[in-house]
Design an enzyme around this catalytic site. Structure first.
Site, PDB file in Angstrom:
ATOM      1  N   LYS A 282       0.851  -1.192   0.000  1.00 37.76           N
ATOM      2  CA  LYS A 282       0.000   0.000   0.000  1.00 37.76           C
ATOM      3  C   LYS A 282       0.889   1.245   0.000  1.00 37.76           C
ATOM      4  CE  LYS A 282      -4.439   1.097   1.708  1.00 37.76           C
ATOM      5  NZ  LYS A 282      -5.523   0.614   2.529  1.00 37.76           N
ATOM      6  N   GLU A 369     -19.596  -4.801   9.504  1.00 38.41           N
ATOM      7  CA  GLU A 369     -20.555  -4.028  10.292  1.00 38.41           C
ATOM      8  C   GLU A 369     -21.680  -4.907  10.838  1.00 38.41           C
ATOM      9  OE1 GLU A 369     -19.338  -3.151   7.349  1.00 38.41           O
ATOM     10  OE2 GLU A 369     -18.296  -1.259   7.709  1.00 38.41           O
ATOM     11  N   ARG A 397     -25.356  -1.255   6.505  1.00 37.39           N
ATOM     12  CA  ARG A 397     -25.054  -2.678   6.321  1.00 37.39           C
ATOM     13  C   ARG A 397     -25.647  -3.538   7.433  1.00 37.39           C
ATOM     14  NH1 ARG A 397     -20.404  -4.210   3.158  1.00 37.39           N
ATOM     15  NH2 ARG A 397     -21.148  -3.490   1.146  1.00 37.39           N
TER      16      ARG A 397
END
Ligand SMILES: Cc1ncc(C[n+]2csc(CCOP(=O)(O)OP(=O)(O)O)c2C)c(N)n1
Length: 642
Positions: A282, A369, A397
């Site tokens: 990343k 979630e 969600r």
């Protein structure tokens, strides 16, 4: 920029030789750094997926072959390669490109995205549609290692392995979410990597033993069966053997020729789904990325040499998020039953502070979630007081979990909904405009929104101490700068706060709109219009008595909320007044967001566009009073404002 200035579509890219692709990737990386250093964006996430984008558009015949990106925050190289290079500098800016993917933006954005873990389900749907229509194209989904752990992605894997439809999944494995990746799946992926390194080592040892005269052959055979046993135990086992996926990898995700070879191999798998496991870094190429991973997943403008953000001399009050994190630490120090949760957003929610201070009582559950909500429910069953800090948009969600697992069982779970309202640059997928509506229709839960950060502290304590479910919503960004030095205190549930009184109009504001209503009242006062301003505090339960009184005393009531009007706070007030038969003598005007998709842009400008600021409230009151006095000129209570 020798190559990318010539690439206006992936067809141009596909004219190049494989040997040139790494240079294309280098140019794209520099282009992203230059652009993001000026305007910010999802810099680190996109830098990690540059070679992947180049290789995928090279190998696949896009847009005929379908590329499905998960979240879409890492897709800047994809945008550059698909005709949006010259607009990249507008990304997330008002009127500019979306920071994520939108089908309306480009035919190469095969599926809209912004929330995580959707790509595999969407790609599987496309693959099955292709098969049913007897068409022939490839479907390739790209998903990050953390998004792969999301429940939906796991559900898609389950079905894909069963259906055996042809589909390619590229796993962009950088061992990071926004924070470091968490969970057993992340450990599993590491084991795959370790196992393969071990396998390579064994192969080398095997080769060396072979050359030992006399005994080399038998030792090598022994080593091979040992190696096979290890490989069977730890190689991608579950995904490949048990769940019906083929596996190609791992591959260096920054080596374009190797990625091209892996994707070409994946294209040949015609009897079911295949995973290409690419290892990436990343923030690859970001100046000094190692120091602070939060700082480059998404950045503001930065110095392209040092990677450091430009310093601002502006002294701003702490954000709601900061106040939330600090208050949690304060409350958790006093009450050991309180636990804190985040779903992969430790810094975004302020739970990072809590994780540091109370590592045993704070949890990052990953992009999960739904699980987070029911995990809280379980803890609440055992007498703990969980606080789930989840952005309003992402809590969508967990809707059924909120209803079925928390509210129905009347459990003591607190939902701290950060980023409630218009969030700005991240746009439609991230605005938190629905939480009032999605919570309000179900019994047991109490819903509140503070007028400022001090009241937020009080509401946090009130919610945690309330024995059933409770939710509070607060906006993105800085607080108002009010004093937060006194310890939080409980407030009376269902009691609103009257901040000023006046006979001409009653403005009942919810949360972030209270300050705007107070400022509007000042302006109205300068015109001689006297306003009552009420800080509603609660949408559930409403302060029925006060609202009924307001309706008796004012011919005009204005409700103001930073949320969708449908099912929102104003609707609740209307329903109450209708139920009590109080709508006859008063007009209720509701201010909020109408039934349309709110674009991305500067939140202040967006809010102003909906009249959700002091000027807008002032104008709405003036307009309504003048039209009323026009209708009934004998009514001397209203002054006509032109
Ligand atoms: C449902 C949902 N929860 C949280 C987020 C916030 N979010 C955006 S990107 C991201 C990390 C994604 O990690 P990964 O899939 O590994 O991709 P990477 O950024 O590392 O490339 C998170 C948590 C989201 N977009 N959607």
């Amino acid at each position: 920029m020798r190559f990318i200035s010539e690439i206006d579509s992936p067809a141009d890219l596909r004219q190049l030789k494989v040997e040139d692709l790494q240079k294309v990737a280098d140019e794209i990386r520099q282009f992203i750094i230059d652009t993001c250093s000026r305007i910010g964006g999802h810099t680190g996430a996109s830098l990690g997926a540059v070679e992947l984008a180049v290789a995928m558009h090279y190998v696949f015949d896009t847009p005929n072959d379908r590329l499905v990106w998960d979240v879409g925050h890492q897709a800047y190289a994809h945008k550059i390669l698909t005709g949006r290079r010259d607009e990249l500098h507008t990304i997330k800016q008002p009127g500019g490109l979306s920071g994520f993917l939108r089908r309306e933006e480009s035919e190469y954005d095969t599926f809209g995205a912004g929330h995580a873990s959707t790509s595999l389900s969407a790609a599987l749907g496309m693959a099955i549609a292709r098969d049913l229509k007897k068409e022939d194209f490839h479907v390739c989904a790209l998903i990050g290692d953390s998004s792969l752990a999301g429940g939906m992605a796991m559900e898609a894997i389950n079905q894909a392995g069963h259906l055996k439809s042809r589909m390619i999944v590229v796993l962009n494995d950088n061992e990071m979410s926004i924070a470091p990746a968490v969970g057993a799946l992340s450990r599993y992926l590491n084991r795959i990597k370790e196992a393969q390194s071990y396998q390579h080592l064994k192969e080398e040892i095997g080769g060396a033993l072979q050359s030992v005269p006399g005994i080399g052959g038998s030792l090598r055979r022994a080593a091979k069966s040992f190696k096979d046993a290890i490989a069977a135990a730890v190689l991608p086992g579950a995904l490949v053997n048990e769940l019906g996926f083929k596996y190609i990898g791992y591959v260096d995700g920054h080596n374009v020729p190797m990625l091209v070879a892996a994707l070409e191999a994946a294209k040949k798998v015609d009897d079911g789904p295949v995973i290409v496991h690419a290892l990436t870094t990343k923030g690859k190429g970001f100046p000094n990325p190692e120091k602070n991973y939060y700082a480059y997943h998404a950045t503001g403008p930065f110095d392209p040499k040092t990677g450091l953000p430009y310093k601002s001399n502006k002294v701003a009050p702490p954000t709601y998020t900061q106040v939330f994190g600090e208050t949690m630490c304060e409350l958790m120090a006093r009450d050991e039953k309180i636990v804190a949760l985040t779903a992969a957003m430790p810094d975004g929610t302020g739970v990072d502070k809590v994780l540091e201070k109370f590592p045993d009582r704070a949890f990052d559950v990953g992009i999960a979630e739904q699980h987070a909500v029911t995990f809280c429910a379980g803890m609440a069953c055992e007498g703990l007081k969980p606080v789930a800090a989840i952005y309003s948009t992402f809590l969508q969600r967990g809707f059924d979990q909120v209803i079925h697992d928390v509210c129905l069982q009347d459990l003591n779970v607190t939902f701290a909904m950060d980023r409630a309202g218009i969030v700005g640059a991240d746009g439609p997928t991230h605005h938190g405009l629905l939480d009032i509506a999605y919570f309000r229709g179900y019994p047991n839960i109490i819903l509140m929104a503070p007028k400022d950060e001090a009241e937020m502290r009080d509401m946090m304590l009130t919610a945690i101490e309330y024995p059933g479910p409770a939710a509070l919503r607060y906006p993105r960004g800085n607080g108002l700068g009010v004093d937060i030095s006194t310890p939080p205190k409980k407030i009376e549930i269902g009691r609103a706060e009257t901040l000023r009184t006046g006979r001409d109009v009653a403005v009942i504001a919810y949360g972030s709109m209270v300050k705007q209503a107070m400022d509007a009242a000042e302006k109205l006062a300068a015109d001689g219009i006297q306003s009552t301003v009420v800080n509603a505090r609660f949408v559930k339960p409403l302060d029925e008595k006060l609202i009924a009184e307001l309706a008796g005393e004012h011919q005009l009531i204005l409700t103001v909320e930073e949320a969708y009007l449908a099912g929102g706070f104003g609707s609740a007030v209307m329903e109450l007044l209708e139920e009590k038969g109080l709508l006859e003598n008063t007009t209720v005007v509701r201010m909020g967001v109408p039934d349309e998709i709110v674009t991305h842009g500067d939140p202040k400008v967006l809010l102003a566009g909906y009249g959700l600021d002091a000027d807008g409230i002032y104008a709405k009151v003036s307009e309504n009073l003048s039209s009323r006095s026009g209708k009934n000129s004998s009514n001397k209570r209203f002054r006509v404002v032109k």
